[in-house]
Design a protein around this motif. Structure first.
Motif, PDB file in Angstrom:
ATOM      1  N   ALA A  69       0.844  -1.195   0.000  1.00 41.84           N
ATOM      2  CA  ALA A  69       0.000   0.000   0.000  1.00 41.84           C
ATOM      3  C   ALA A  69       0.882   1.248   0.000  1.00 41.84           C
ATOM      4  N   LEU A  70       1.970   1.153   0.766  1.00 38.82           N
ATOM      5  CA  LEU A  70       2.882   2.303   0.877  1.00 38.82           C
ATOM      6  C   LEU A  70       4.297   1.815   1.115  1.00 38.82           C
ATOM      7  N   LYS A  71       5.234   2.485   0.480  1.00 37.64           N
ATOM      8  CA  LYS A  71       6.639   2.190   0.755  1.00 37.64           C
ATOM      9  C   LYS A  71       7.402   3.505   0.745  1.00 37.64           C
ATOM     10  N   THR A  72       8.187   3.727   1.778  1.00 32.62           N
ATOM     11  CA  THR A  72       9.053   4.909   1.755  1.00 32.62           C
ATOM     12  C   THR A  72      10.505   4.438   1.877  1.00 32.62           C
ATOM     13  N   THR A  73      11.367   5.072   1.116  1.00 30.69           N
ATOM     14  CA  THR A  73      12.783   4.741   1.149  1.00 30.69           C
ATOM     15  C   THR A  73      13.573   6.003   1.460  1.00 30.69           C
ATOM     16  N   ASN A  74      14.269   5.965   2.574  1.00 29.17           N
ATOM     17  CA  ASN A  74      15.083   7.109   3.006  1.00 29.17           C
ATOM     18  C   ASN A  74      14.329   8.439   2.949  1.00 29.17           C
ATOM     19  N   LEU A  75      13.088   8.397   3.334  1.00 26.31           N
ATOM     20  CA  LEU A  75      12.280   9.613   3.281  1.00 26.31           C
ATOM     21  C   LEU A  75      12.764  10.617   4.331  1.00 26.31           C
ATOM     22  N   SER A  76      13.099  11.804   3.855  1.00 21.31           N
ATOM     23  CA  SER A  76      13.627  12.830   4.753  1.00 21.31           C
ATOM     24  C   SER A  76      12.988  14.175   4.481  1.00 21.31           C
ATOM     25  N   LYS A  77      12.861  14.956   5.541  1.00 17.00           N
ATOM     26  CA  LYS A  77      12.350  16.308   5.387  1.00 17.00           C
ATOM     27  C   LYS A  77      13.110  17.266   6.290  1.00 17.00           C
ATOM     28  N   GLU A  78      13.598  18.319   5.685  1.00 19.79           N
ATOM     29  CA  GLU A  78      14.226  19.394   6.461  1.00 19.79           C
ATOM     30  C   GLU A  78      13.414  20.656   6.253  1.00 19.79           C
ATOM     31  N   TYR A  79      12.977  21.257   7.342  1.00 18.97           N
ATOM     32  CA  TYR A  79      12.334  22.569   7.243  1.00 18.97           C
ATOM     33  C   TYR A  79      13.420  23.601   7.484  1.00 18.97           C
ATOM     34  N   LYS A  80      13.588  24.492   6.531  1.00 18.87           N
ATOM     35  CA  LYS A  80      14.568  25.560   6.727  1.00 18.87           C
ATOM     36  C   LYS A  80      13.842  26.808   7.205  1.00 18.87           C
ATOM     37  N   THR A  81      14.205  27.259   8.381  1.00 21.64           N
ATOM     38  CA  THR A  81      13.634  28.512   8.872  1.00 21.64           C
ATOM     39  C   THR A  81      14.765  29.536   8.882  1.00 21.64           C
ATOM     40  N   LYS A  82      14.434  30.764   9.207  1.00 22.95           N
ATOM     41  CA  LYS A  82      15.461  31.817   9.213  1.00 22.95           C
ATOM     42  C   LYS A  82      16.567  31.472  10.197  1.00 22.95           C
TER      43      LYS A  82
ATOM     44  N   ASN B 174      17.219  28.308  11.768  1.00 24.33           N
ATOM     45  CA  ASN B 174      17.915  27.022  11.694  1.00 24.33           C
ATOM     46  C   ASN B 174      17.223  26.043  10.738  1.00 24.33           C
ATOM     47  N   THR B 175      17.747  24.841  10.702  1.00 21.53           N
ATOM     48  CA  THR B 175      17.152  23.789   9.897  1.00 21.53           C
ATOM     49  C   THR B 175      16.597  22.727  10.831  1.00 21.53           C
ATOM     50  N   ILE B 176      15.334  22.374  10.628  1.00 16.73           N
ATOM     51  CA  ILE B 176      14.721  21.335  11.467  1.00 16.73           C
ATOM     52  C   ILE B 176      14.637  20.044  10.662  1.00 16.73           C
ATOM     53  N   HIS B 177      15.309  19.009  11.184  1.00 18.70           N
ATOM     54  CA  HIS B 177      15.242  17.704  10.517  1.00 18.70           C
ATOM     55  C   HIS B 177      14.002  16.970  11.013  1.00 18.70           C
ATOM     56  N   ALA B 178      12.900  17.179  10.335  1.00 21.30           N
ATOM     57  CA  ALA B 178      11.625  16.627  10.822  1.00 21.30           C
ATOM     58  C   ALA B 178      11.512  15.131  10.541  1.00 21.30           C
ATOM     59  N   LEU B 179      12.104  14.668   9.449  1.00 21.20           N
ATOM     60  CA  LEU B 179      12.142  13.228   9.151  1.00 21.20           C
ATOM     61  C   LEU B 179      13.536  12.857   8.682  1.00 21.20           C
ATOM     62  N   LYS B 180      14.066  11.763   9.234  1.00 21.11           N
ATOM     63  CA  LYS B 180      15.431  11.345   8.895  1.00 21.11           C
ATOM     64  C   LYS B 180      15.437   9.935   8.337  1.00 21.11           C
ATOM     65  N   ASP B 181      15.566   9.818   7.047  1.00 18.73           N
ATOM     66  CA  ASP B 181      15.708   8.505   6.388  1.00 18.73           C
ATOM     67  C   ASP B 181      14.714   7.458   6.886  1.00 18.73           C
ATOM     68  N   ILE B 182      13.456   7.744   6.698  1.00 18.21           N
ATOM     69  CA  ILE B 182      12.422   6.800   7.137  1.00 18.21           C
ATOM     70  C   ILE B 182      12.209   5.727   6.071  1.00 18.21           C
ATOM     71  N   ASN B 183      12.427   4.476   6.465  1.00 18.44           N
ATOM     72  CA  ASN B 183      12.162   3.335   5.596  1.00 18.44           C
ATOM     73  C   ASN B 183      11.050   2.509   6.204  1.00 18.44           C
ATOM     74  N   LEU B 184       9.937   2.435   5.513  1.00 20.81           N
ATOM     75  CA  LEU B 184       8.887   1.552   6.011  1.00 20.81           C
ATOM     76  C   LEU B 184       7.945   1.108   4.905  1.00 20.81           C
ATOM     77  N   GLU B 185       7.251   0.032   5.167  1.00 17.43           N
ATOM     78  CA  GLU B 185       6.299  -0.524   4.210  1.00 17.43           C
ATOM     79  C   GLU B 185       4.980  -0.770   4.915  1.00 17.43           C
ATOM     80  N   VAL B 186       3.896  -0.453   4.232  1.00 16.54           N
ATOM     81  CA  VAL B 186       2.573  -0.738   4.778  1.00 16.54           C
ATOM     82  C   VAL B 186       1.897  -1.734   3.849  1.00 16.54           C
ATOM     83  N   ASN B 187       1.413  -2.836   4.422  1.00 18.23           N
ATOM     84  CA  ASN B 187       0.757  -3.857   3.613  1.00 18.23           C
ATOM     85  C   ASN B 187      -0.666  -3.467   3.278  1.00 18.23           C
TER      86      ASN B 187
END
Ligand code: ADP
Ligand code: MG
Length: 309
Positions: A6-19, A21-34
């Motif tokens: 149903a879902l697969k994420t590979t090294n899913l990452s998100k950085e929010y850049k603000t004035k 600093n940088t917020i690492h909201a997601l760091k290399d998320i690997n998961l699968e949903v059946n």
């Protein structure tokens, strides 16, 4: 053949850049949903749950990594991804002057669903909003509004329903009702992905649970395994009179006092023997009325995992 996911994420990452600093909201998320499961994404506030959901919803752009929904790559087929999922957002902003029926009709129109193919009444029934079908949205209770959001997400008959904190701010009765709704939808074949910071809720509802903390995946397993693997157990001694017997046992296990006349010890069943704990407590010159044992719950799992990272 590759398994259909149903879902697969590979090294899913998100950085929010603000004035600042940088917020690492997601760091290399690997998961699968059946397909067909109820999958829980569990984590404390700020863990990155909504960021994860919003990337799937298309309202947040991932920094890197790959996302596949119902075999569609988010980068290549964003529209197909969107039509494969129904999103129930965390906040309930509904137009107060439309009725549930009207809102569902508008939503169907937005998805280009022809009048003859709409299933408005069925959805109102599933979400138990039939009685309120023609009432102003603003007159609905909190729980009903939340169900209306679920209803909206179902209009285009997505195979996956994604709910972000579905029961936050919902009272106990409606919460139970909503959870029942989710279970029924799942029984009808809808894959469910939900986020929550209520451990009890995840434990009750989910087939598998991913735990995230500070944007990192720290555990992913069947709910049952997560609970079994933690190996912690609790033993409680009810005392005749309140008594303090110190902070630690000889073995170093901390002694807790949930109530003045209650001693609680949490131990790892592979490292400590319950008989040893009981023998030591018995040497403390106290009168014990009752001894109780408890299995670990997700709360223990969670505390342990989030403490060690
Ligand atoms: P959760 O839903 O688990 O509570 P979020 O995904 O909302 O967590 O947030 C994860 C982290 O990202 C938090 O530190 C939050 O402050 C930060 N964050 C979320 N959205 C934004 C944004 N638009 N801009 C900057 N930082 C954000
Ligand atoms: Mg959130």
């Amino acid at each position: 053949m590759q398994k259909f996911l149903a879902l697969k994420t590979t090294n899913l990452s998100k950085e929010y850049k603000t004035k600042q600093n940088t917020i690492h909201a997601l760091k290399d998320i690997n998961l699968e949903v059946n397909k067909g499961e109820i999958f829980g994404l569990l984590g404390p506030n700020g863990a990155g749950k909504s960021t994860f959901i919003n990337i799937l919803a298309g309202t947040v752009i991932k920094t890197h990594g790959k996302v596949t929904v119902w075999n569609f790559d988010l980068d290549i087929n964003p529209r197909e991804v969107r039509s494969s999922i129904g999103i129930v957002p965390q906040e309930t902003n509904l137009d107060p002057f439309f009725s549930p029926r009207k809102l569902l009709e508008i939503q169907a129109g937005m998805y280009g669903i022809k009048a003859a193919e709409r299933i408005t009444d069925k959805i109102l029934e599933i979400t138990m909003l039939k009685d309120k079908a023609d009432a102003y949205a603003r007159s609905l209770s909190g729980g009903m509004k939340r169900r209306l959001l679920v209803a909206k997400a179902l209009v285009h008959r997505p195979p996956i329903l994604i709910l972000d904190e579905p029961t936050a701010g919902v009272d106990v009765e409606l919460r139970q009702n909503l959870l029942q709704n989710i279970k029924e939808l799942n029984a009808q074949g809808v894959t469910i992905i939900l986020t929550t910071h209520y451990l009890q809720e995840a434990q009750e509802l989910c087939d598998r649970i991913a735990i995230i903390n500070h944007g990192k995946l720290i555990a992913l397993d069947k709910t049952e395994n997560l609970l079994n693997n933690i190996f912690t157990k609790k033993i409680l001694f009810r005392l005749k009179a309140p008594k303090n017997i110190g902070e630690k046992l000889n073995s170093g296990l901390p002694i807790n006092y949930p109530k003045p006349d209650l001693i609680s010890i949490t131990y790892n069943k592979n490292e400590a023997k319950i008989e040893d704990i009981i023998s030591e407590i018995k040497t403390k010159n106290i009168e014990i009325l009752d001894i109780l044992t408890e299995d670990a719950d997700l709360e223990d799992v969670f505390l342990k995992l989030t403490k060690s990272k």
